[in-house]
Write a protein that holds these residues in place. Sequence first.
Motif, mmCIF file in Angstrom:
data_model
loop_
_atom_site.group_PDB
_atom_site.id
_atom_site.type_symbol
_atom_site.label_atom_id
_atom_site.label_comp_id
_atom_site.label_asym_id
_atom_site.label_seq_id
_atom_site.Cartn_x
_atom_site.Cartn_y
_atom_site.Cartn_z
ATOM 1 N N TYR A 127 0.842 -1.203 0.000
ATOM 2 C CA TYR A 127 0.000 0.000 0.000
ATOM 3 C C TYR A 127 0.875 1.250 0.000
ATOM 4 C CZ TYR A 127 -4.079 -2.933 0.832
ATOM 5 O OH TYR A 127 -5.070 -3.877 0.708
ATOM 6 N N LYS A 128 0.756 2.059 -1.063
ATOM 7 C CA LYS A 128 1.629 3.228 -1.213
ATOM 8 C C LYS A 128 1.497 4.214 -0.046
ATOM 9 C CE LYS A 128 3.660 2.402 -5.190
ATOM 10 N NZ LYS A 128 3.193 3.033 -6.439
ATOM 11 N N PRO A 129 0.289 4.542 0.438
ATOM 12 C CA PRO A 129 0.229 5.474 1.570
ATOM 13 C C PRO A 129 0.982 4.960 2.793
ATOM 14 C CG PRO A 129 -1.923 5.307 0.531
ATOM 15 C CD PRO A 129 -1.068 4.226 -0.068
ATOM 16 N N ALA A 130 0.874 3.648 3.066
ATOM 17 C CA ALA A 130 1.612 3.073 4.197
ATOM 18 C C ALA A 130 3.111 3.136 3.939
ATOM 19 C CB ALA A 130 1.171 1.631 4.438
ATOM 20 N N GLN A 131 3.527 2.896 2.705
ATOM 21 C CA GLN A 131 4.939 2.991 2.352
ATOM 22 C C GLN A 131 5.468 4.406 2.593
ATOM 23 O OE1 GLN A 131 6.082 1.753 -1.554
ATOM 24 N NE2 GLN A 131 4.953 -0.169 -1.492
ATOM 25 N N LEU A 132 4.731 5.398 2.095
ATOM 26 C CA LEU A 132 5.168 6.788 2.218
ATOM 27 C C LEU A 132 5.313 7.190 3.683
ATOM 28 C CD1 LEU A 132 2.840 8.139 -0.566
ATOM 29 C CD2 LEU A 132 5.323 8.476 -0.572
ATOM 30 N N ALA A 133 4.307 6.844 4.477
ATOM 31 C CA ALA A 133 4.347 7.212 5.895
ATOM 32 C C ALA A 133 5.498 6.516 6.605
ATOM 33 C CB ALA A 133 3.018 6.869 6.557
ATOM 34 N N ALA A 134 5.711 5.229 6.301
ATOM 35 C CA ALA A 134 6.795 4.488 6.949
ATOM 36 C C ALA A 134 8.152 5.030 6.533
ATOM 37 C CB ALA A 134 6.691 2.998 6.603
ATOM 38 N N ALA A 135 8.318 5.339 5.246
ATOM 39 C CA ALA A 135 9.603 5.855 4.772
ATOM 40 C C ALA A 135 9.960 7.156 5.485
ATOM 41 C CB ALA A 135 9.561 6.064 3.263
ATOM 42 N N ALA A 136 8.979 8.041 5.632
ATOM 43 C CA ALA A 136 9.234 9.304 6.327
ATOM 44 C C ALA A 136 9.602 9.055 7.788
ATOM 45 C CB ALA A 136 8.008 10.208 6.224
ATOM 46 N N ARG A 137 8.883 8.132 8.454
ATOM 47 C CA ARG A 137 9.185 7.816 9.855
ATOM 48 C C ARG A 137 10.583 7.227 10.005
ATOM 49 N NH1 ARG A 137 4.101 5.337 9.862
ATOM 50 N NH2 ARG A 137 5.141 3.294 9.948
ATOM 51 N N CYS A 138 11.028 6.496 8.977
ATOM 52 C CA CYS A 138 12.314 5.811 9.057
ATOM 53 C C CYS A 138 13.479 6.714 8.657
ATOM 54 C CB CYS A 138 12.296 4.573 8.164
ATOM 55 S SG CYS A 138 11.144 3.287 8.729
ATOM 56 N N GLY A 139 13.202 7.969 8.384
ATOM 57 C CA GLY A 139 14.269 8.913 8.102
ATOM 58 C C GLY A 139 14.702 8.986 6.661
ATOM 59 N N LEU A 140 13.951 8.349 5.754
ATOM 60 C CA LEU A 140 14.256 8.444 4.337
ATOM 61 C C LEU A 140 13.654 9.731 3.767
ATOM 62 C CD1 LEU A 140 13.534 4.707 3.526
ATOM 63 C CD2 LEU A 140 15.784 5.801 3.494
ATOM 64 N N ARG A 141 14.307 10.315 2.790
ATOM 65 C CA ARG A 141 13.903 11.610 2.225
ATOM 66 C C ARG A 141 12.793 11.375 1.201
ATOM 67 N NH1 ARG A 141 18.535 12.950 1.129
ATOM 68 N NH2 ARG A 141 19.025 14.333 2.873
ATOM 69 N N VAL A 142 11.582 11.845 1.492
ATOM 70 C CA VAL A 142 10.409 11.620 0.648
ATOM 71 C C VAL A 142 9.991 12.939 -0.002
ATOM 72 C CG1 VAL A 142 8.013 10.834 0.600
ATOM 73 C CG2 VAL A 142 9.653 9.735 2.149
ATOM 74 N N PRO A 143 9.804 12.993 -1.327
ATOM 75 C CA PRO A 143 9.344 14.226 -1.965
ATOM 76 C C PRO A 143 7.947 14.604 -1.458
ATOM 77 C CG PRO A 143 10.136 12.633 -3.597
ATOM 78 C CD PRO A 143 10.026 11.908 -2.296
ATOM 79 N N PRO A 144 7.614 15.910 -1.425
ATOM 80 C CA PRO A 144 6.253 16.309 -1.061
ATOM 81 C C PRO A 144 5.227 15.569 -1.918
ATOM 82 C CG PRO A 144 7.667 18.225 -1.179
ATOM 83 C CD PRO A 144 8.482 17.063 -1.686
ATOM 84 N N THR A 145 4.215 15.000 -1.255
ATOM 85 C CA THR A 145 3.269 14.103 -1.922
ATOM 86 C C THR A 145 1.847 14.443 -1.498
ATOM 87 O OG1 THR A 145 4.934 12.333 -1.911
ATOM 88 C CG2 THR A 145 2.646 11.675 -2.282
ATOM 89 N N LEU A 146 0.916 14.347 -2.438
ATOM 90 C CA LEU A 146 -0.501 14.564 -2.164
ATOM 91 C C LEU A 146 -1.293 13.347 -2.606
ATOM 92 C CD1 LEU A 146 -2.911 16.502 -1.395
ATOM 93 C CD2 LEU A 146 -2.976 17.088 -3.830
ATOM 94 N N LEU A 147 -2.169 12.860 -1.728
ATOM 95 C CA LEU A 147 -3.127 11.800 -2.048
ATOM 96 C C LEU A 147 -4.516 12.415 -1.951
ATOM 97 C CD1 LEU A 147 -1.236 9.380 0.231
ATOM 98 C CD2 LEU A 147 -1.668 8.804 -2.151
ATOM 99 N N THR A 148 -5.270 12.404 -3.051
ATOM 100 C CA THR A 148 -6.531 13.140 -3.039
ATOM 101 C C THR A 148 -7.457 12.691 -4.161
ATOM 102 O OG1 THR A 148 -7.471 15.383 -2.970
ATOM 103 C CG2 THR A 148 -5.743 14.992 -4.591
ATOM 104 N N ASN A 149 -8.741 13.019 -4.003
ATOM 105 C CA ASN A 149 -9.687 12.963 -5.111
ATOM 106 C C ASN A 149 -10.350 14.331 -5.303
ATOM 107 O OD1 ASN A 149 -11.332 12.909 -2.801
ATOM 108 N ND2 ASN A 149 -12.984 11.833 -3.916
ATOM 109 N N ASP A 150 -9.713 15.364 -4.787
ATOM 110 C CA ASP A 150 -10.228 16.732 -4.869
ATOM 111 C C ASP A 150 -9.483 17.485 -5.972
ATOM 112 O OD1 ASP A 150 -10.639 19.524 -4.500
ATOM 113 O OD2 ASP A 150 -11.131 19.204 -2.387
ATOM 114 N N PRO A 151 -10.137 17.794 -7.111
ATOM 115 C CA PRO A 151 -9.436 18.469 -8.208
ATOM 116 C C PRO A 151 -8.841 19.812 -7.787
ATOM 117 C CG PRO A 151 -11.546 17.599 -8.958
ATOM 118 C CD PRO A 151 -11.537 17.457 -7.467
ATOM 119 N N GLY A 152 -9.537 20.543 -6.934
ATOM 120 C CA GLY A 152 -9.026 21.835 -6.494
ATOM 121 C C GLY A 152 -7.743 21.692 -5.700
ATOM 122 N N ARG A 153 -7.709 20.719 -4.792
ATOM 123 C CA ARG A 153 -6.495 20.480 -4.010
ATOM 124 C C ARG A 153 -5.350 20.021 -4.920
ATOM 125 N NH1 ARG A 153 -6.666 22.979 0.898
ATOM 126 N NH2 ARG A 153 -8.550 22.394 2.063
ATOM 127 N N ALA A 154 -5.679 19.215 -5.916
ATOM 128 C CA ALA A 154 -4.652 18.738 -6.843
ATOM 129 C C ALA A 154 -4.039 19.905 -7.611
ATOM 130 C CB ALA A 154 -5.245 17.709 -7.795
#
Length: 321
Positions: A127-154
């Motif tokens: 699961y990509k969201p779980a991967q992203l959250a875990a990578a950040a917690r583990c100290g790996l450098r993660v690019p700014p990321t957005l998960l959404t279904n809101d066109p305005g937020r996108a």
Amino acid sequence: MNASPVLVVTQLDDATADGVIEELNRRSVPVVRFDPGDFPAAVTVDARVGDVGLTGDVRTTTRAVALDRVRSVYWRRPGPYNAPNGLAGQDARWCMDQARYGLGGLLSALPGAHYVNHPWRNRDAEYKPAQLAAAARCGLRVPPTLLTNDPGRARQFTDEYGPTVYKPLHNTDYSDPDGHALTVWVEEVETDALGAGVAQTMHLFQQCVDKRADIRLTAVGDRLFPVRIDGSPGLDWRRHYDDLTYTPIGTPPDVTSGVRTYMQAFGLVYGAFDFGLDTDGRWWWYECNPNGQYAWFPDPVTSRITAAIADELQHPHRDTP
């Protein structure tokens, strides 16, 4: 030599598993190759649970394996569970579910077996969201990321962090009308292109790394095999295999620590990590495929990874104090 076998769970067409099986055969380690997708047509199961726990066996047309004698399990790319020929609709779905939870449950509970990886660990780590959250917690450098279904937020995210890319959250099978497989690649997206379609499902948008190369780091137990990938004319190097060059490199200490912490967080023995190397030499984490391929590397790289996997399967307790 311990005569207990290694169970390789995969489909017939799997070049990665073929290499590991060849290496185990070279070491005279007994191997049983098995695809749950062959059940029930070509597989018979006799499993029992009593005072001593799980016993019994699984038999194919050519081999048999005792459930309580399996040394290690190499869980690769098993075929989908099937229904008996002639069944359709609800009856077929019912039989497939019984096979998945019955045979699948047995294969996930082999007493004392060492899994590379356990199928439930693979599932959790996909699961990509779980991967992203875990990578950040583990100290790996993660690019700014957005998960959404809101066109305005996108659109707002793309304006703020552009250039940005779109990445699928799961590699769903797609094909054209003629049955040819289609792939959704990583692509750069423009703000003006983000319309009502964003609202139809979940989307993953990420700031594009100003990269000078890609890195595939394959982790097997405590061993890391990082390879720099150069020559891709586009964002997604998987589209340009013929243009690529591969160079084994070292791993920065912070990345080594982050990768090992990530593996522990998901209970993985194997993981294929993708990074982008930016113009300042920093490693940006993209994703980790817990069951990623590696046999497309040149042989000097492939053979080292194959040997490491074979070590894990042959000597499942080599890292146990």
